[in-house]
Write a protein that holds these residues in place. Structure first.
Motif, PDB file in Angstrom:
ATOM      1  N   GLN A   1       0.827  -1.208   0.000  1.00 45.08           N
ATOM      2  CA  GLN A   1       0.000   0.000   0.000  1.00 45.08           C
ATOM      3  C   GLN A   1       0.861   1.258   0.000  1.00 45.08           C
ATOM      4  OE1 GLN A   1      -3.337  -1.245   3.084  1.00 45.08           O
ATOM      5  NE2 GLN A   1      -3.784   0.709   2.162  1.00 45.08           N
TER       6      GLN A   1
ATOM      7  N   ASP B   1       4.060   1.515  -1.027  1.00 50.84           N
ATOM      8  CA  ASP B   1       4.804   1.610  -2.283  1.00 50.84           C
ATOM      9  C   ASP B   1       3.924   2.110  -3.422  1.00 50.84           C
ATOM     10  OD1 ASP B   1       7.147   0.810  -1.118  1.00 50.84           O
ATOM     11  OD2 ASP B   1       6.974  -1.278  -1.748  1.00 50.84           O
ATOM     12  N   ALA B   2       2.643   1.823  -3.346  1.00 53.17           N
ATOM     13  CA  ALA B   2       1.723   2.257  -4.393  1.00 53.17           C
ATOM     14  C   ALA B   2       1.535   3.767  -4.393  1.00 53.17           C
ATOM     15  CB  ALA B   2       0.380   1.554  -4.225  1.00 53.17           C
ATOM     16  N   ASP B   3       1.596   4.386  -3.196  1.00 58.93           N
ATOM     17  CA  ASP B   3       1.390   5.830  -3.095  1.00 58.93           C
ATOM     18  C   ASP B   3       2.060   6.371  -1.830  1.00 58.93           C
ATOM     19  OD1 ASP B   3       0.594   8.400  -3.429  1.00 58.93           O
ATOM     20  OD2 ASP B   3      -1.524   8.045  -3.080  1.00 58.93           O
TER      21      ASP B   3
ATOM     22  N   ASN C   1       3.436   9.153  -1.009  1.00 60.31           N
ATOM     23  CA  ASN C   1       3.101  10.527  -0.572  1.00 60.31           C
ATOM     24  C   ASN C   1       1.878  10.570   0.334  1.00 60.31           C
ATOM     25  OD1 ASN C   1       5.142  12.132  -1.875  1.00 60.31           O
ATOM     26  ND2 ASN C   1       4.204  11.520  -3.805  1.00 60.31           N
ATOM     27  N   GLN C   2       1.041   9.583   0.209  1.00 60.56           N
ATOM     28  CA  GLN C   2      -0.167   9.557   1.040  1.00 60.56           C
ATOM     29  C   GLN C   2       0.166   9.270   2.501  1.00 60.56           C
ATOM     30  OE1 GLN C   2      -3.244   7.010  -0.565  1.00 60.56           O
ATOM     31  NE2 GLN C   2      -4.311   6.928   1.379  1.00 60.56           N
ATOM     32  N   TYR C   3       1.340   8.664   2.750  1.00 60.53           N
ATOM     33  CA  TYR C   3       1.666   8.215   4.108  1.00 60.53           C
ATOM     34  C   TYR C   3       2.847   8.962   4.724  1.00 60.53           C
ATOM     35  CZ  TYR C   3      -1.334   4.454   2.518  1.00 60.53           C
ATOM     36  OH  TYR C   3      -2.393   3.746   2.024  1.00 60.53           O
TER      37      TYR C   3
END
Ligand SMILES: [Zn+2]
Length: 61
Positions: free
Chosen positions: A52, A54-56, A58-60
């Protein structure tokens, strides 16, 4: 506020300054499942959380 600050510091790894909790779910991570983003090593409790992240990232962060 000082109680909150000391609580927060306990969850930061002093050795390298990287977060010592899973940025996706907030749980305690393992040392074996990691991902490096912008020079910071993030640790995860499971492969699912790493995927999750690695997919995005910047969200975390
Ligand atoms: Zn997790």
């Amino acid at each position: 506020m000082s109680m909150f600050n000391s609580f927060f510091k306990r969850h930061v790894n002093k050795k390298d300054g990287s977060p010592s909790k899973d940025p996706v779910c907030g749980m305690r991570p393992t040392d074996t499942i990691t991902s490096v983003f912008q020079g910071v090593t993030y640790k995860f409790c499971s492969d699912h959380c790493k995927e999750q992240f690695d997919a995005d990232p910047n969200q975390y962060t």
